[in-house]
Structure formats: structure tokens, C-alpha cells
Design a protein around this motif. Structure first.
Motif, PDB file in Angstrom:
ATOM      1  N   LEU A  39       0.826  -1.202   0.000  1.00 34.72           N
ATOM      2  CA  LEU A  39       0.000   0.000   0.000  1.00 34.72           C
ATOM      3  C   LEU A  39       0.860   1.252   0.000  1.00 34.72           C
ATOM      4  CD1 LEU A  39      -2.575  -1.134   2.698  1.00 34.72           C
ATOM      5  CD2 LEU A  39      -3.066  -0.820   0.270  1.00 34.72           C
ATOM      6  N   THR A  40       0.231   2.361  -0.397  1.00 33.73           N
ATOM      7  CA  THR A  40       0.897   3.661  -0.394  1.00 33.73           C
ATOM      8  C   THR A  40       0.271   4.528   0.691  1.00 33.73           C
ATOM      9  OG1 THR A  40       1.407   3.550  -2.748  1.00 33.73           O
ATOM     10  CG2 THR A  40       1.405   5.735  -1.748  1.00 33.73           C
ATOM     11  N   LEU A  41       1.111   5.228   1.440  1.00 32.10           N
ATOM     12  CA  LEU A  41       0.657   6.118   2.500  1.00 32.10           C
ATOM     13  C   LEU A  41       1.062   7.549   2.146  1.00 32.10           C
ATOM     14  CD1 LEU A  41      -0.548   6.588   5.346  1.00 32.10           C
ATOM     15  CD2 LEU A  41       1.728   6.111   6.282  1.00 32.10           C
ATOM     16  N   VAL A  42       0.092   8.452   2.143  1.00 26.61           N
ATOM     17  CA  VAL A  42       0.343   9.870   1.889  1.00 26.61           C
ATOM     18  C   VAL A  42       0.188  10.613   3.205  1.00 26.61           C
ATOM     19  CG1 VAL A  42      -0.352  11.918   0.594  1.00 26.61           C
ATOM     20  CG2 VAL A  42      -0.520   9.647  -0.468  1.00 26.61           C
ATOM     21  N   VAL A  43       1.228  11.343   3.605  1.00 24.42           N
ATOM     22  CA  VAL A  43       1.228  12.023   4.895  1.00 24.42           C
ATOM     23  C   VAL A  43       1.450  13.519   4.668  1.00 24.42           C
ATOM     24  CG1 VAL A  43       2.163  12.027   7.230  1.00 24.42           C
ATOM     25  CG2 VAL A  43       2.341   9.961   5.834  1.00 24.42           C
ATOM     26  N   HIS A  76      -2.545  12.675   8.472  1.00 23.14           N
ATOM     27  CA  HIS A  76      -2.308  14.111   8.504  1.00 23.14           C
ATOM     28  C   HIS A  76      -1.290  14.522   9.554  1.00 23.14           C
ATOM     29  CE1 HIS A  76      -6.564  14.073   6.745  1.00 23.14           C
ATOM     30  NE2 HIS A  76      -5.686  14.201   5.762  1.00 23.14           N
ATOM     31  N   SER A  77      -0.542  13.545  10.081  1.00 16.98           N
ATOM     32  CA  SER A  77       0.561  13.852  10.984  1.00 16.98           C
ATOM     33  C   SER A  77       1.525  12.664  10.993  1.00 16.98           C
ATOM     34  CB  SER A  77       0.064  14.125  12.407  1.00 16.98           C
ATOM     35  OG  SER A  77      -0.359  12.923  13.027  1.00 16.98           O
ATOM     36  N   GLY A  78       2.752  12.950  11.393  1.00 15.76           N
ATOM     37  CA  GLY A  78       3.729  11.881  11.476  1.00 15.76           C
ATOM     38  C   GLY A  78       3.350  10.846  12.513  1.00 15.76           C
ATOM     39  N   CYS A  79       2.796  11.313  13.635  1.00 14.49           N
ATOM     40  CA  CYS A  79       2.406  10.375  14.699  1.00 14.49           C
ATOM     41  C   CYS A  79       1.311   9.429  14.228  1.00 14.49           C
ATOM     42  CB  CYS A  79       1.928  11.152  15.928  1.00 14.49           C
ATOM     43  SG  CYS A  79       3.244  12.061  16.777  1.00 14.49           S
ATOM     44  N   ALA A  80       0.318   9.975  13.527  1.00 13.28           N
ATOM     45  CA  ALA A  80      -0.751   9.123  13.004  1.00 13.28           C
ATOM     46  C   ALA A  80      -0.198   8.123  11.992  1.00 13.28           C
ATOM     47  CB  ALA A  80      -1.831   9.988  12.368  1.00 13.28           C
ATOM     48  N   ALA A  81       0.758   8.566  11.161  1.00 13.49           N
ATOM     49  CA  ALA A  81       1.354   7.674  10.165  1.00 13.49           C
ATOM     50  C   ALA A  81       2.085   6.514  10.827  1.00 13.49           C
ATOM     51  CB  ALA A  81       2.301   8.459   9.276  1.00 13.49           C
ATOM     52  N   LEU A  82       2.798   6.802  11.908  1.00 11.48           N
ATOM     53  CA  LEU A  82       3.528   5.740  12.603  1.00 11.48           C
ATOM     54  C   LEU A  82       2.564   4.733  13.213  1.00 11.48           C
ATOM     55  CD1 LEU A  82       6.388   7.761  14.339  1.00 11.48           C
ATOM     56  CD2 LEU A  82       6.621   6.112  12.470  1.00 11.48           C
ATOM     57  N   PRO A 135       3.251  19.535  12.143  1.00 16.54           N
ATOM     58  CA  PRO A 135       3.323  19.673  13.605  1.00 16.54           C
ATOM     59  C   PRO A 135       3.775  18.352  14.245  1.00 16.54           C
ATOM     60  CG  PRO A 135       1.248  20.521  12.753  1.00 16.54           C
ATOM     61  CD  PRO A 135       1.913  19.809  11.617  1.00 16.54           C
ATOM     62  N   GLY A 136       4.603  18.467  15.256  1.00 18.06           N
ATOM     63  CA  GLY A 136       5.077  17.260  15.942  1.00 18.06           C
ATOM     64  C   GLY A 136       6.124  16.542  15.115  1.00 18.06           C
ATOM     65  N   GLU A 137       5.834  15.303  14.762  1.00 19.31           N
ATOM     66  CA  GLU A 137       6.762  14.469  13.996  1.00 19.31           C
ATOM     67  C   GLU A 137       6.906  15.008  12.575  1.00 19.31           C
ATOM     68  OE1 GLU A 137       8.792  10.448  14.170  1.00 19.31           O
ATOM     69  OE2 GLU A 137       7.704  11.589  15.669  1.00 19.31           O
ATOM     70  N   SER A 138       8.107  15.416  12.199  1.00 12.49           N
ATOM     71  CA  SER A 138       8.321  15.929  10.850  1.00 12.49           C
ATOM     72  C   SER A 138       8.417  14.773   9.861  1.00 12.49           C
ATOM     73  CB  SER A 138       9.602  16.760  10.787  1.00 12.49           C
ATOM     74  OG  SER A 138      10.740  15.909  10.844  1.00 12.49           O
TER      75      SER A 138
END
Length: 350
Positions: free
Chosen positions: A20-24, A49-55, A73-76
Motif C-alpha cells: 500500500l501507499t501512504l500519503v502524509v 495528517h501527521s507523522g504520529c498518526a502515520a507511525l 506539527p510534531g513528527e516531521s
């Protein structure tokens, strides 16, 4: 559209795809646009919509390709790239940013980012980057599959060679035993008795136990033949020489096979529960369980077959002696089980 949560833009069209592809991107409109372009290329996309959510999403889902904005914001995006690459070096990360700072590009390359897109970019540039990243990941996965396949073939070949060596060694053991009527069939009987005991005890690899029982005395190849057939007690130097056979056996087998259970049986089948055995003076549960089982089986067969220096005992007499040595020579529990199992004709070998 939900912020900081997973949004499935389309289901995977091909299960053999590279993931899968993830767009952040912290701008929902940008993330949705990028995902829409990729969707037209036939990619299944999730959006965060954030690095934390992506992780968090990457914990539950395997992604093959990630497009990550740098400034969030937060995790770049760079922090996200670092953590994703640490988890899975094969994942393809494309950094997207509106910054033209050289330091940002250098940092992205240092983190092994697979591409770097400057905003604003057109669909053609995005899709070109996506195609290249997917092809790169496919090559990585194919290389990993090839390496695993090659390792499997090497393991299979090693097992075939090991079986060939074992069959040759077992044939040699049988040939040596056949020369002496007092030991003919000894190793096969010991293996059979050991398996009967193990079926009650459990926790033992039967295949390794059987081979270990058959090979337990392989080291006697290095013992002077006259000592093994001597009609009378051995003198101390002679006894010490005979007692080298477990170590000699391990020395013979170690270059030929990689089975610790077999090697432990060969080395430790003359250890005693009270620590007075050889070659290492192990005691109690320091002695591996398969070796303790073979010790009882070996003694039972030795006592119930004639030797040059004594006649055979009956099965009942042999079991009574084993029971008498429980807690001294033998594991008490194995001695108790032997009294039950080996007293039945079905557990014996003629």
C-alpha cells in the motif's frame, strides 16, 4: 475526511503489488489531491495528517511507499522517514516539501530517502517518482525472495548431505557390531528402548533421539578392540582408555552433522545422576534429558545380552537393578518409567 486517521482511497487492485501507499501531509486538501493522482495510477492509498498518526498506521499495516511532507506539527516528515526506514529498509519514502533549503535536501538524502519532490509539483512528476519507487521496491523484494530461496536450497542440500553422512555412519556401526555376536543389534535396540521411554516422558525430538541411540557408541571405533571383548575386569589405564569413547564419538560426528541432541547423547550417555559419571561429571538435570533416557536404555540392553565377562540377566533382573540405581546412576523418574515400559514385551526388540 478524517484528520489523523486512515482513509482508504481505493482497495488494492492486485494482491501481488509491492504494498500500500501512504500519503502524509498536515494539509488535508494536499493529501487528498496526491492520493487522487496516485489512485488514477492504480495504487491503493491511505492518508494520514501527521507523522504520529502515520507511525500508528504503519504499526498495523505494511506500506511499500510513503509520500511525506517535511513540515508538519510534531513528527516531521524527516523524523517519520527515519523511523520507517529503521523498521523496514525496503520501504520507499519520497519527501515532499515547499522548502528549497539545501540542508533539508541533504538531510533527506542522509536518511536514504528515495526521492525528493518540491512543491508545487505536477501529476507527471509525482507519478514518475511513484513508478520509480515501486520498481525499486519490487527489485528489493525480488532480491529478498531470491536470497531466501537460495538459503532454503543451501539448507536442503546440507540436510541431504547430513542424511547421506548419517546413513554411511549407521552402516559402519552395524558392520562393526555384526563382527561381535555379543553386540550385534545393540544400537538398534538401544534406540528402540529409548523411543519407548520417550513416548511416555515427552519433550524429546524422536528423530534425533533415535539417531542418537543408534550412534551413542560410535566413539568405540577409537577403542582398542581387545578391550571391548576382554574376558575379565579392565585395569585402570584400560578403563580410562575405554571411557574416552564419548568424546571420540563427538569428535567424529561434529564435522558431519549439526544436531545438538545427537551430539549430547553421544557425549553424555555415561554421565550419572549423582555426578560420578564421565566424561564431564555432570549431575542431575545438568545431563540433557535425551542422554539420561539413552543411559537407561543402554544399560538395560547391556544387562539383558550376554557379554564375554558375564551371562545375560533376565529383563526383570535388569529392571530391578535399574530401579535400585535410581537417584544414583539414573534419573529416578526415568528409572521408574523404565520399570513400567520396558517390562512389556511390546517395548522390547529381539
Amino acid at each position: 475526511m478524517q484528520t489523523d486517521t486512515m482513509e482508504t482511497m481505493t482497495e488494492p487492485a492486485d494482491p501481488s503489488d509491492v504494498g500500500l501507499t501512504l500519503v502524509v501531509d498536515d494539509q488535508p486538501a494536499v493529501a487528498a489531491t496526491v492520493a487522487k493522482w496516485l489512485e488514477k495510477e492504480g495504487m491503493a492509498c491511505h492518508v494520514a495528517h501527521s507523522g504520529c498518526a502515520a507511525l500508528e498506521m504503519a504499526e498495523a499495516t505494511e506500506y511499500g511507499l510513503v509520500f511525506a511532507d517535511v513540515h508538519m506539527p510534531g513528527e516531521s516528515g524527516l523524523d517519520l522517514a527515519r523511523e520507517l526506514k529503521d523498521r523496514d529498509p525496503s520501504i520507499q519514502v519520497v519527501i515532499i516539501t515547499g522548502s528549497t533549503h539545501l540542508q533539508t535536501a541533504v538531510e533527506a538524502l542522509r536518511l536514504d530517502a528515495d526521492d525528493y519532490l518540491l512543491k508545487p509539483f505536477d501529476p507527471a512528476a509525482l507519478l514518475h517518482s511513484a513508478r520509480r519507487a515501486r520498481k525499486h521496491r519490487q527489485l528489493i523484494l525480488e532480491n529478498q525472495d531470491y536470497r531466501r530461496s537460495l538459503e532454503d536450497r543451501v539448507r536442503q542440500q546440507s540436510r541431504r548431505l547430513e542424511r547421506l553422512y548419517l546413513s554411511s555412519i549407521l552402516a559402519l556401526v552395524k558392520a562393526l557390531e555384526a563382527k561381535d555376536p555379543h553386540t550385534r543389534g545393540h544400537s538398534d535396540r538401544v534406540a528402540s528402548y529409548a523411543l519407548a521411554l520417550a513416548d511416555r516422558i515427552g519433550g524429546v525430538d524422536r528423530d534425533s533421539l533415535e539417531v542418537g541411540g543408534q550412534l551413542h557408541d560410535i566413539g568405540k571405533i577409537g577403542v582398542r578392540g581387545g578391550l571391548l571383548r576382554k574376558n575379565g575386569p579392565l585395569e585402570l589405564p584400560e578403563l580410562e582408555h575405554v571411557q574416552t569413547h564419548p568424546v571420540v564419538g563427538v569428535d567424529i560426528l561434529t564435522p558431519l552433522l549439526d544436531d545438538p541432541v545427537i551430539l549430547e547423547i553421544v557425549r553424555y550417555h555415561h554421565e550419572r545422576w549423582d555426578g560420578a559419571g564421565y566424561p564431564d561429571g555432570l549431575a542431575g538435570e545438568e545431563i540433557p534429558l535425551p542422554a539420561r533416557i539413552v543411559a537407561v536404555a543402554d544399560t538395560f540392553d547391556a544387562m539383558t545380552t550376554s557379554r564375554p565377562y558375564r551371562s545375560a540377566r533376565t529383563h526383570a533382573q535388569a529392571l530391578a537393578e535399574i530401579e535400585a540405581e535410581a537417584g544414583r546412576q539414573f534419573d529416578p523418574e526415568i528409572a521408574r518409567i523404565a520399570a513400567e515400559v520396558l517390562s512389556r514385551p511390546a517395548a522390547r526388540v529381539s
